[in-house]
Design a protein around this motif. Structure first.
Motif, mmCIF file in Angstrom:
data_model
loop_
_atom_site.group_PDB
_atom_site.id
_atom_site.type_symbol
_atom_site.label_atom_id
_atom_site.label_comp_id
_atom_site.label_asym_id
_atom_site.label_seq_id
_atom_site.Cartn_x
_atom_site.Cartn_y
_atom_site.Cartn_z
ATOM 1 N N THR A 1 0.830 -1.205 0.000
ATOM 2 C CA THR A 1 0.000 0.000 0.000
ATOM 3 C C THR A 1 0.863 1.254 0.000
ATOM 4 O O THR A 1 0.541 2.253 -0.661
ATOM 5 C CB THR A 1 -0.938 0.002 1.218
ATOM 6 O OG1 THR A 1 -1.703 -1.209 1.242
ATOM 7 C CG2 THR A 1 -1.903 1.180 1.159
ATOM 8 N N ASP B 1 -7.207 8.469 -0.801
ATOM 9 C CA ASP B 1 -7.895 7.202 -0.504
ATOM 10 C C ASP B 1 -6.881 6.112 -0.141
ATOM 11 O O ASP B 1 -7.101 5.332 0.804
ATOM 12 C CB ASP B 1 -8.719 6.755 -1.716
ATOM 13 C CG ASP B 1 -9.925 7.656 -1.960
ATOM 14 O OD1 ASP B 1 -10.322 8.375 -1.025
ATOM 15 O OD2 ASP B 1 -10.448 7.640 -3.096
ATOM 16 N N PHE B 2 -5.791 6.045 -0.887
ATOM 17 C CA PHE B 2 -4.750 5.067 -0.566
ATOM 18 C C PHE B 2 -4.111 5.370 0.796
ATOM 19 O O PHE B 2 -3.751 4.452 1.541
ATOM 20 C CB PHE B 2 -3.683 5.042 -1.658
ATOM 21 C CG PHE B 2 -4.007 4.146 -2.813
ATOM 22 C CD1 PHE B 2 -4.066 2.773 -2.638
ATOM 23 C CD2 PHE B 2 -4.254 4.654 -4.077
ATOM 24 C CE1 PHE B 2 -4.363 1.921 -3.703
ATOM 25 C CE2 PHE B 2 -4.553 3.834 -5.139
ATOM 26 C CZ PHE B 2 -4.615 2.461 -4.962
ATOM 27 N N LEU C 1 -6.398 4.087 3.452
ATOM 28 C CA LEU C 1 -6.251 2.629 3.522
ATOM 29 C C LEU C 1 -4.986 2.260 4.279
ATOM 30 O O LEU C 1 -4.996 1.352 5.139
ATOM 31 C CB LEU C 1 -6.217 2.046 2.112
ATOM 32 C CG LEU C 1 -5.929 0.542 2.008
ATOM 33 C CD1 LEU C 1 -7.003 -0.267 2.719
ATOM 34 C CD2 LEU C 1 -5.812 0.120 0.538
ATOM 35 N N LEU D 1 -4.813 0.098 7.741
ATOM 36 C CA LEU D 1 -4.077 -1.162 7.856
ATOM 37 C C LEU D 1 -3.036 -1.104 8.967
ATOM 38 O O LEU D 1 -2.832 -2.090 9.706
ATOM 39 C CB LEU D 1 -3.384 -1.486 6.522
ATOM 40 C CG LEU D 1 -4.290 -1.874 5.351
ATOM 41 C CD1 LEU D 1 -3.465 -2.029 4.074
ATOM 42 C CD2 LEU D 1 -5.036 -3.160 5.660
#
Length: 297
Positions: free
Chosen positions: A161, A200-201, A204, A208
């Motif tokens: 990611t 958005d990444f 995420l 995580l």
């Protein structure tokens, strides 16, 4: 001594990314319009190029500092008994001439945003390699996993990611106003759309990392892994704050440069997290029974 040389290699690779960002943000990307010379017939900048030429030429000179650090790394590792470090040391060295050539292509293509992006991404890979190399040099060797395999897979997912965040971040840069030169091309993408995808990444990634921290705390995992995950989360949050500040203040140069420095730190701390899930060579794997304990039972 070896560990200090390898740490210097990490720092050198990180610093040249930040100075490269300064070249772009000051509009000096074509301060030396050709390569490997600065101008046709001169390896140094001419008076006509003024400050832009000096800035770009100065960044090129830093490449030799990075090269010296890479050569010192290879020499120190091969002179030591640590054969397990040699492959990473060689990769760290080979990346420097590759980067120099890619930098030349970037200049000769007029700062094409895709070659600029590739130039940055290769640097992040070299920083990650240098970081793992340095951390491994501080222990006798690479041992077994010290966390459960699902946690190790989650760490791999976090690293993937981070890679996605960095890649999309370069697209944001290639679509925005800081091109490095007024004549440089742009990707043609809508800056707002790619910025949202980048955010958005990032969300995420933070999610995580928090999930990993909670899982590590719930299972009383080794402190080295918990500290690495905690520190990465702190850097992610700080980087997120800088990202929002630069976006809503019109991308001021100082904020963008801080964001680039943050990208370097994200890479370093992600590499540290990946390194942390395997203990030293003398450490028992997860689930193993210590010989003394087995004898008692």
């Amino acid at each position: 001594m070896v560990s200090r040389i390898l740490l210097a290699n990490v720092i050198a690779n990180g610093v040249i990314v930040v100075t490269g960002g300064a070249v772009r943000l000051t509009g000096s990307g074509l301060g030396c319009p050709t390569w490997p010379e600065c101008t046709d017939g001169s390896i140094r900048p001419t008076p006509e190029l003024a400050g832009h030429g000096l800035i770009e030429f100065g960044n090129r000179l830093l490449t030799f500092v990075v090269l010296v650090a890479a050569v010192a790394t290879v020499v120190a590792v091969f002179a030591s008994a640590r054969r397990d470090l040699r492959r990473l040391a060689v990769l760290s060295f080979l990346g420097i001439p590759a980067q120099a050539a890619l930098g030349g292509v970037t200049v000769l293509t007029g700062l094409n945003p895709w070659t600029v992006a590739a130039h940055f991404l290769v640097s992040t890979v070299l920083i990650a390699i240098a970081t793992v190399l340095w951390l491994r040099s501080r222990e006798p060797g690479v041992g077994q996993l010290v966390v459960r395999r699902p946690f190790a897979l989650l760490v791999t997912g976090i690293a993937a990611t981070v890679a996605a965040v960095q890649v999309v971040g370069t697209v944001v840069t290639g679509s925005g106003p800081h091109s490095g030169d007024p004549e440089a091309g742009r990707t043609g993408f809508d800056p707002e759309l790619v910025s949202q995808l980048h955010a958005d990444f990032v969300f995420l990634l933070i999610g995580l990392t928090i999930a990993l921290l909670v899982a590590l705390a719930a299972t009383d995992s080794p402190g080295r892994v918990r500290r690495a995950a905690r520190d990465l989360l702190v850097v992610e949050l700080l980087q997120g704050v800088v990202g929002y500040v630069q976006y809503f203040t019109g991308l001021p140069v100082v904020a963008v440069l801080l964001h680039m420095a943050g990208a370097v730190l994200i890479t370093v701390y992600t590499a540290r997290l990946v390194w942390s899930v395997r203990g030293p060579a003398s450490e028992l794997p997860v689930g193993a029974v210590h010989p003394v304990s087995a004898a008692v039972h």
